[in-house]
Design a protein around this motif. Structure first.
Motif, mmCIF file in Angstrom:
data_model
loop_
_atom_site.group_PDB
_atom_site.id
_atom_site.type_symbol
_atom_site.label_atom_id
_atom_site.label_comp_id
_atom_site.label_asym_id
_atom_site.label_seq_id
_atom_site.Cartn_x
_atom_site.Cartn_y
_atom_site.Cartn_z
ATOM 1 N N ARG B 19 0.839 -1.196 0.000
ATOM 2 C CA ARG B 19 0.000 0.000 0.000
ATOM 3 C C ARG B 19 0.876 1.248 0.000
ATOM 4 O O ARG B 19 2.037 1.205 0.388
ATOM 5 N N ARG B 20 0.279 2.367 -0.388
ATOM 6 C CA ARG B 20 0.940 3.652 -0.276
ATOM 7 C C ARG B 20 0.345 4.354 0.935
ATOM 8 O O ARG B 20 -0.882 4.454 1.032
ATOM 9 N N VAL B 21 1.168 4.769 1.872
ATOM 10 C CA VAL B 21 0.633 5.393 3.095
ATOM 11 C C VAL B 21 1.286 6.754 3.335
ATOM 12 O O VAL B 21 2.478 6.952 3.053
ATOM 13 N N GLU B 22 0.484 7.648 3.867
ATOM 14 C CA GLU B 22 1.034 8.925 4.299
ATOM 15 C C GLU B 22 1.852 8.683 5.574
ATOM 16 O O GLU B 22 1.481 7.838 6.398
ATOM 17 N N SER B 23 2.938 9.434 5.739
ATOM 18 C CA SER B 23 3.829 9.224 6.891
ATOM 19 C C SER B 23 3.082 9.260 8.208
ATOM 20 O O SER B 23 3.368 8.492 9.122
ATOM 21 N N ARG B 24 2.115 10.178 8.319
ATOM 22 C CA ARG B 24 1.477 10.374 9.622
ATOM 23 C C ARG B 24 0.368 9.356 9.906
ATOM 24 O O ARG B 24 -0.268 9.417 10.952
ATOM 25 N N MET B 25 0.139 8.422 8.999
ATOM 26 C CA MET B 25 -0.879 7.395 9.211
ATOM 27 C C MET B 25 -0.443 6.445 10.337
ATOM 28 O O MET B 25 0.592 5.786 10.250
ATOM 29 N N LEU B 26 -1.235 6.407 11.417
ATOM 30 C CA LEU B 26 -0.914 5.491 12.509
ATOM 31 C C LEU B 26 -1.179 4.059 12.057
ATOM 32 O O LEU B 26 -2.077 3.803 11.239
ATOM 33 N N LEU B 27 -0.427 3.128 12.619
ATOM 34 C CA LEU B 27 -0.634 1.726 12.250
ATOM 35 C C LEU B 27 -2.073 1.294 12.556
ATOM 36 O O LEU B 27 -2.682 0.546 11.787
ATOM 37 N N SER B 28 -2.624 1.784 13.679
ATOM 38 C CA SER B 28 -4.001 1.427 14.053
ATOM 39 C C SER B 28 -4.983 1.856 12.969
ATOM 40 O O SER B 28 -5.873 1.090 12.576
ATOM 41 N N ASP B 29 -4.821 3.073 12.467
ATOM 42 C CA ASP B 29 -5.732 3.567 11.416
ATOM 43 C C ASP B 29 -5.502 2.840 10.101
ATOM 44 O O ASP B 29 -6.444 2.589 9.350
ATOM 45 N N PHE B 30 -4.256 2.513 9.830
ATOM 46 C CA PHE B 30 -3.944 1.775 8.597
ATOM 47 C C PHE B 30 -4.663 0.413 8.596
ATOM 48 O O PHE B 30 -5.288 0.022 7.606
ATOM 49 N N LEU B 31 -4.585 -0.279 9.723
ATOM 50 C CA LEU B 31 -5.227 -1.595 9.809
ATOM 51 C C LEU B 31 -6.738 -1.466 9.612
ATOM 52 O O LEU B 31 -7.356 -2.241 8.886
ATOM 53 N N ARG B 32 -7.315 -0.475 10.264
ATOM 54 C CA ARG B 32 -8.773 -0.337 10.246
ATOM 55 C C ARG B 32 -9.279 0.223 8.919
ATOM 56 O O ARG B 32 -10.199 -0.330 8.321
ATOM 57 N N HIS B 33 -8.679 1.306 8.471
ATOM 58 C CA HIS B 33 -9.247 2.021 7.328
ATOM 59 C C HIS B 33 -8.715 1.517 5.987
ATOM 60 O O HIS B 33 -9.469 1.371 5.040
ATOM 61 N N ASP B 34 -7.401 1.273 5.914
ATOM 62 C CA ASP B 34 -6.841 0.856 4.624
ATOM 63 C C ASP B 34 -7.052 -0.633 4.385
ATOM 64 O O ASP B 34 -7.302 -1.048 3.262
ATOM 65 N N LEU B 35 -6.906 -1.436 5.439
ATOM 66 C CA LEU B 35 -7.037 -2.887 5.246
ATOM 67 C C LEU B 35 -8.423 -3.396 5.644
ATOM 68 O O LEU B 35 -8.736 -4.569 5.419
ATOM 69 N N GLY B 36 -9.214 -2.558 6.281
ATOM 70 C CA GLY B 36 -10.559 -2.989 6.672
ATOM 71 C C GLY B 36 -10.568 -3.982 7.817
ATOM 72 O O GLY B 36 -11.558 -4.681 8.039
ATOM 73 N N LEU B 37 -9.454 -4.053 8.552
ATOM 74 C CA LEU B 37 -9.387 -4.974 9.695
ATOM 75 C C LEU B 37 -9.784 -4.192 10.955
ATOM 76 O O LEU B 37 -8.946 -3.728 11.720
ATOM 77 N N ALA B 38 -11.089 -4.060 11.139
ATOM 78 C CA ALA B 38 -11.604 -3.179 12.188
ATOM 79 C C ALA B 38 -11.683 -3.859 13.548
ATOM 80 O O ALA B 38 -12.201 -3.294 14.506
#
Lengths: 292, 160
Positions: B19-38
């Motif tokens: 994935r392409r992520v913005e630097s300030r993206m927290l891992l928690s938000d990445f898991l939930r929002h980008d990967l849909g692992l809520a």
């Protein structure tokens, strides 16, 4: 909340990290464990323009023995790595005793020794422990490297002797002398919380069980680690009696200058510091006598 | 300021993601929002509550105190990967169910991640050790006793 935007650079070597810091100065922050830095960024109390990530630098998290005994602990060493190192815990029981008080296991899996000391939180355990152990910090920039005694490193709350282009890269811990006992104690509202007051004590005994060396350093009762070793000097030359230890505790209470907070008044912090001093010195003395 | 983003490859529960992520993206938000692992919950976002605990290379960490970009080339485990492939509960999930170790369930994913890692290291814990290991996960419903009971029961079952 979410952190403000920043530029992220993963340093590939110590030289790379130092050259980036030399270039960007106070606009940049080193990112080690991030367990203090990232919360302040999430709250937007800190908004560094650039983060220099140190986590991929080989060798910065290594612990090795140093000449003449003792150990050198790399800045990127995680708390948990030291907690799991039985040899290290045996050599530095004061650190082993303090580590479980630092936050929670999840934080200790990530948080680093160098990050903790550079952050210089007034309530943090390790700065007081480093002062009590007579640690020296190896500080580097692109221009120079130097050694700074722990006792000169902490200059104010969240403020150290580090210049804007410098990094603390290694901590040198001298081996405790034979017949040295130590003790770390703190009172916090809950396990893992910031200490209302904490104390690190070490005592070395001579052949007749007389005290020949003593250190007494508090955390959480001032802007920087409060070194009250001078008031413990009255113990020197004798086997410490309960009365002498009580006198040290009273003198230490008079010496420290806690600020108080919503959780504990200054008087209560002072009281706790006195009680902990008595217990910690007594325990350090008994441990020195009985060899552990 | 231009968006500072980075290409990352990470493995979550054994699945590789690019994935392409913005630097300030927290891992928690990445898991939930980008990967849909809520299943990874977000509570305090400053490292106190433990709801967002995930495993980084097998060790529990706060996913709100890491940037997603830092997880590049690391193995992440989340609550979605705790049960067996056939959907069979992990012994700790079963014990939490049996001992009523949750009420609202908000803290439960973090507790499962913390305590499954703990049980991997310590199969014969004392109750005090369990409480110490649990100290970084806040639960406002249960009063913890049923969670402690569940962990002790799971440890016993995992010892066989």
């Amino acid at each position: 909340m979410k952190p403000a935007s920043f530029r992220y650079i993963s340093a590939t070597s110590l030289e790379h990290a130092l050259s980036l810091k030399a270039e960007y100065g106070d606009d940049a922050k080193f990112l080690a464990g991030g367990q203090s830095l990232i919360p302040t960024m999430n709250f937007r109390l800190a908004r560094p323009a650039i983060l220099i990530d140190l986590n991929r630098i080989d060798g910065l998290g290594a612990t090795r023995p140093c000449d003449g005994g003792g150990a050198r602990v790399g800045a990127l060493t995680r708390y948990r790595t030291l907690e799991r190192d039985a040899g290290f815990a045996g050599m530095f029981p004061l650190i082993a005793e303090a580590l479980p008080h630092i936050a929670h296991p999840q934080i200790r899996n990530r948080g680093t020794i160098g990050g903790n000391l550079s952050h210089a939180d007034p309530a943090s355990e390790l700065p007081a422990v480093a002062v009590a152990l007579g640690a020296r910090f190896h500080v580097q920039s692109t221009k120079q490297q130097r050694w700074c005694d722990a006792s000169n490193f902490f200059v104010g709350g969240l403020t150290t002797d580090l210049q804007s282009d410098e990094m603390l890269v290694e901590v040198e811990l001298p081996a405790p002398k034979p017949r040295t006992g130590s003790c770390f104690m703190e009172i916090a509202r809950r396990r893992g919380d910031f200490a209302i007051a904490g104390v690190a004590a070490t005592m070395t005994l001579g052949e007749r069980d007389e005290c020949i060396h003593v250190r007494l350093v508090f955390c959480g009762v001032g802007e920087t680690p409060a070194d009250a070793s001078s008031v413990a000097e009255i113990l020197r030359g004798h086997a410490p009696t309960e009365q002498a230890i009580r006198d040290v505790a009273a003198a230490a209470q008079a010496m420290i200058d806690p600020s108080g907070s919503v959780h504990a008044t200054a008087d209560y912090q002072r009281h706790i510091a006195g009680v902990l001093t008595e217990r910690a010195l007594q325990t350090a003395y008994q441990r020195a006598r009985h060899g552990h | 300021m231009d968006i500072d983003d980075h290409e990352i490859t990470i493995s979550v529960n054994g699945v590789r993601y690019q994935r392409r992520v913005e630097s300030r993206m927290l891992l928690s938000d990445f898991l939930r929002h980008d990967l849909g692992l809520a299943g990874t919950h977000v509570g305090c976002e400053h490292g106190v509550c433990g709801a967002c605990t995930v495993l980084l290379d097998g060790q529990p960490v706060r996913s709100c105190l890491m940037f997603a970009v830092q997880a590049e080339k690391h193995e992440i485990s989340t609550v979605e990967g705790v049960a067996g492939g056939d959907g069979e509960y992990h012994p700790l999930q079963q014990a939490m169910h049996d001992h009523h170790g949750l009420q609202c369930g908000y803290c439960t994913p973090g507790i499962l991640m913390t305590m499954t890692a703990f049980l991997e290291e310590n199969r014969s814990p004392s109750e005090e050790e369990v409480r110490e290991a649990l100290s970084g996960n806040l639960c406002r419903c249960t009063g913890y006793q049923n969670i402690v009971d569940a962990v002790m029961a799971a440890a016993k079952r995992m010892r066989g």
